[in-house]
Design an enzyme around this catalytic site. Structure first.
Site, short mmCIF file in Angstrom:
data_model
loop_
_atom_site.label_atom_id
_atom_site.label_comp_id
_atom_site.label_asym_id
_atom_site.label_seq_id
_atom_site.Cartn_x
_atom_site.Cartn_y
_atom_site.Cartn_z
N GLU A 188 0.79 -1.23 0.00
CA GLU A 188 0.00 0.00 0.00
C GLU A 188 0.82 1.28 0.00
O GLU A 188 0.36 2.31 -0.48
CB GLU A 188 -0.94 0.01 1.21
CG GLU A 188 -2.05 -1.03 1.16
CD GLU A 188 -3.11 -0.70 0.12
OE1 GLU A 188 -3.36 0.49 -0.12
OE2 GLU A 188 -3.67 -1.64 -0.47
N SER A 463 -44.62 -30.78 40.96
CA SER A 463 -43.86 -31.60 41.92
C SER A 463 -42.40 -31.20 42.05
O SER A 463 -41.69 -31.71 42.92
CB SER A 463 -43.95 -33.07 41.53
OG SER A 463 -45.29 -33.51 41.58
#
Length: 759
Positions: A188, A463
């Site tokens: 770059e 239960s």
């Protein structure tokens, strides 16, 4: 007649004399304006660089995996976890992120990680296994045993506080692999370390190439200019924007050193899109594309990331793999031509596949239900720290393998249970050691981020409530596991005259039953009789002591589960039972640190003994009988030799199906029902317990090691619940609290029994 006077014309010299002062003045004004504008730009740049450079999301992590002798972890489960963390299997681990395995051992090169307690460097470990537990942990270099070691946690989620839909993971330049910035510069901006922020030669060269081509084919921007554009400017193509970009680049280069600018670039550059979130920086891109830390990128992967900078959409390796591969190979060629890699590495790299993961996600886990609770906790106690910190690191109790086992069990089993019925479900899995939640499902669609039934659905628990009644009794000297309870029709009348006639599920009665069997077979009538003996207030106190923070109905019906609780609240109750009466509040978040590792908050971890440890142990024993021969026997029979504890729950008209239980590793709660409270037509055994059984298929249960308190001994009882002492009489062996056992005279007991049975 008056003659006009001729006005002398200004000479050229006079004209020039008047022009230059104005030109100088205008120039000075422009210079002053430019200077002021540069001062303004400098202020903007300093604010960005010297304040919070990036809007960093909070990083949410799973729990770290603890390795120690005796830890409930098998070799295969350990390898599964390493694969989730993207460790790579090799013949001989030579660098972080690698492991090898034999029949009974796993050697790994543990990655470095900044834990809440501090940085732990990379380390080679050897872990030996004995069945479903760790036998020993060694340092591979020295061969010395290690008491406790940890493997780094999994990144679960990124929580962004910003509104720009950008995410990143900040990585200092010194922690980047050196090949990455070197390759970036060669591709770059080759003169990065030599120019002053802009490169006139590069601009001129690009202008000439573009003029010859008749359109833009090459850019002349330096890395510094690209950073200025990304940080401060738009993507608008105009002369004004380009001049701003150049000015800012000059100022940045003047004020900051090259490495700082490069570091900012590597953490800012746009590299793709994860649905609505923009992927910025190499740290997050490495995870997004390869599911690994940036430090472990191969040369080919570095080449791909650097290559797609030119056009993240055009070179998207998932949508356009051929373009991406061509671009990667161009970068690899630059790397070998500039001596960054040798020819052999180049040849291997160009022949390698792209290796990009299929998931288009920033993180590998998807746990929306779990994250809802994380957000609630962060918004409470920890909120002040979030407001002051960027990029905080949040450590949770999430266990990736437990969450995956939960999701797999739901996907495979729930459709078979539901059939064509519009059923829903929820689940909470917690750690009996720490009280941290390991896994959660807010509905049958584990990936759904809407209404979270695990946290917010309040349903009658049936239960599931009964252990609170039995714990209350077993904490009292009047009762033990062999106590005989009446199982005959009863009627209870309220103060307003209403009559309640509780029934057993099968509508039959046995006359009498031992306490342990009444719980194992979930008999309603004996439970109500027992509850009436200990009293409603005492049972309500037990619920509270178990960690249930809710308004419960102060009536005998509470014994059979008319209370409405969420799966989270039920799991809290069973967590305290699993810890033999020690309460620690359920939570998802364990620690919060700053991005640099400073500890900001730590969850209190001290458990408090809130109920009798003897009573809790005896209740836990009864819950193992539920799984051996009671309503949970379907699950117990599928895992022979494993000691499990649990309880099924069913409400009136089969509206709700519940199961809650635990092994040595997990406390699990499952609920199945309809959102509109219509009948599910499932019992706890045929609904929720089946999903739990499937969960254990994928999880592989680890037997409980119930350690009796000092006061609990094995005792022998006859069929009528009488303690036989040491009289060598045949009877039923059950644990009991020795403090409450009567003294037994064997001679008198023997003569009494002889007379009773005619011996």
């Amino acid at each position: 007649m008056t003659k006009k006077k001729n006005t002398p014309k200004a000479s050229p010299k006079t004209k020039g004399f008047r022009f230059w002062p104005w030109a100088i003045k205008i120039s000075l004004v422009l210079i002053a304006a430019l200077a002021i504008y540069c001062i303004y730009l400098d202020s903007e740049i300093r604010h960005k660089f010297e304040g919070q450079t990036f809007e960093l999301p909070a990083q949410i992590y799973s729990r770290p995996l603890e390795l120690y002798a005796g830890a409930p972890l098998s070799r295969d489960q350990f390898i599964e976890e390493l694969k989730l963390l993207k460790y790579r299997k090799v013949a001989n681990p030579a660098k972080p992120g690698e492991f090898s395995a034999s029949a009974t051992k796993v050697e790994l090169y543990r990655r470095p990680f900044l834990f809440p307690e501090g940085l732990e460097e990379a380390r080679r470990l050897l872990v030996a296994f004995d069945g479903d537990r760790i036998d020993e942990v060694y340092d591979s270099a020295s061969g010395q045993p290690i008491a406790v070691e940890r493997v780094e946690p999994q990144l679960v989620e990124l929580l962004s506080a910003s509104t720009d839909d950008q995410d990143r993971i900040f990585v200092p330049l010194g922690q980047m692999p050196q090949l990455l910035p070197k390759t970036l510069i060669q591709v770059e901006d080759r003169n990065f370390y030599d120019h002053i922020g802009v490169s006139p030669l590069s601009i001129a060269r690009a202008l000439w190439v573009n003029l010859r081509a008749g359109h833009t084919v090459q850019g002349g921007s330096t890395l510094t200019q690209q950073l200025a554009k990304n940080f401060f400017l738009t993507r608008e193509k105009s002369l004004g924007r380009k001049l701003n970009e150049a000015l800012m680049a000059l100022i940045m280069d003047l004020r900051y050193d090259k490495d700082r600018i490069l570091q900012a670039y590597l953490n800012e550059i746009f590299l793709g899109q994860a649905r609505a979130q923009a992927v910025h920086g190499m740290g997050l891109a490495a995870r997004f594309y390869f599911s690994r830390p940036v430090q472990e990128l191969t040369p080919a992967q570095i080449a791909l990331l650097v290559g797609i900078i030119k056009g993240p959409s055009y070179f998207d390796p998932r949508r356009h793999p051929e373009r991406a591969r061509e671009r990667r190979d161009v970068v690899l060629k630059v790397m070998v031509e500039n001596g960054l890699i040798d020819r052999s590495v180049y040849q291997r790299s160009v022949m390698s596949p792209l290796g990009v993961t299929k998931e288009r996600s920033l993180v590998s886990a998807t746990v929306p239900a779990y994250m809802q609770e994380v957000r609630r906790e962060l918004a409470g106690v920890i909120k002040p720290f979030i407001n002051k910190q960027q990029g905080i690191r949040v450590f949770t109790g999430l266990e990736p393998l437990a969450q995956r086992a939960l999701q797999t069990s739901i996907d495979s089993t729930f459709p078979k249970i539901a059939g064509n019925k519009p059923l829903e479900m929820a689940a909470v899995i917690s750690d009996p050691r720490t009280g941290l939640v390991k896994a959660m499902a807010g509905g049958k669609d584990v990936n759904f981020a809407g209404f979270n039934r695990a946290l917010d659905a309040r349903r009658q628990i049936g239960s599931i409530a009964k252990p609170a009644v039995y714990l209350t009794a077993l904490s009292d000297k009047k009762f033990n596991l062999a106590t005989v309870l009446q199982d005959k029709p009863i009627k209870l009348q309220s103060q307003n005259g209403d009559v309640w006639e509780p029934q057993n599920y099968d509508r039959t009665f046995s006359g009498q039953v031992e306490l342990v069997d009444a719980l194992a077979h979930s008999l309603n009538v004996p439970t109500v009789n027992l509850g009436m003996q200990v009293g409603v207030p005492a049972v309500l106190d037990t619920f509270k002591a178990l960690g249930v923070n809710a308004d419960l109905p102060p009536y005998p019906s509470v014994f059979l589960g008319t209370a409405a609780l969420s799966p989270w609240q039920v799991n809290q109750m069973y967590l305290t039972l699993a810890k033999q009466g020690q309460e620690i509040p359920l939570a998802t978040v364990s620690e919060v640190t700053s991005g640099s590792g400073e500890l900001l908050w730590k969850r209190p971890t001290k458990a408090v003994q809130t109920v009798s440890k003897e009573g809790a142990y005896l209740t836990d024993y009864a819950l193992t009988e539920v799984m051996n021969e009671g309503t949970g026997r379907y699950v117990g029979a599928r895992f022979p030799g494993k000691i499990l504890a649990g309880k099924t729950g069913t409400t009136d008209d089969l509206r709700d199906s519940w199961f809650s239980g635990f092994d040595a590793r997990d406390v699990a709660t499952f609920w199945v029902g309809q959102d509109n409270n219509e009948p599910a037509n499932l019992t706890g055994a045929t609904g929720a317990a089946r999903i739990y059984s499937s969960y254990l298929d994928h999880r592989h249960p680890i037997s409980l090691r119930l350690r009796p308190p000092a006061n609990v001994v094995d005792a022998v009882f006859d069929d009528n619940g009488h303690y036989l002492g040491d009289c060598n009489r045949k009877g039923r062996l059950l644990p009991a609290d020795k403090r409450y056992l009567p003294d037994v005279d064997c001679d008198r007991l023997g003569s009494f029994l002889d007379r009773l049975f005619g011996n």
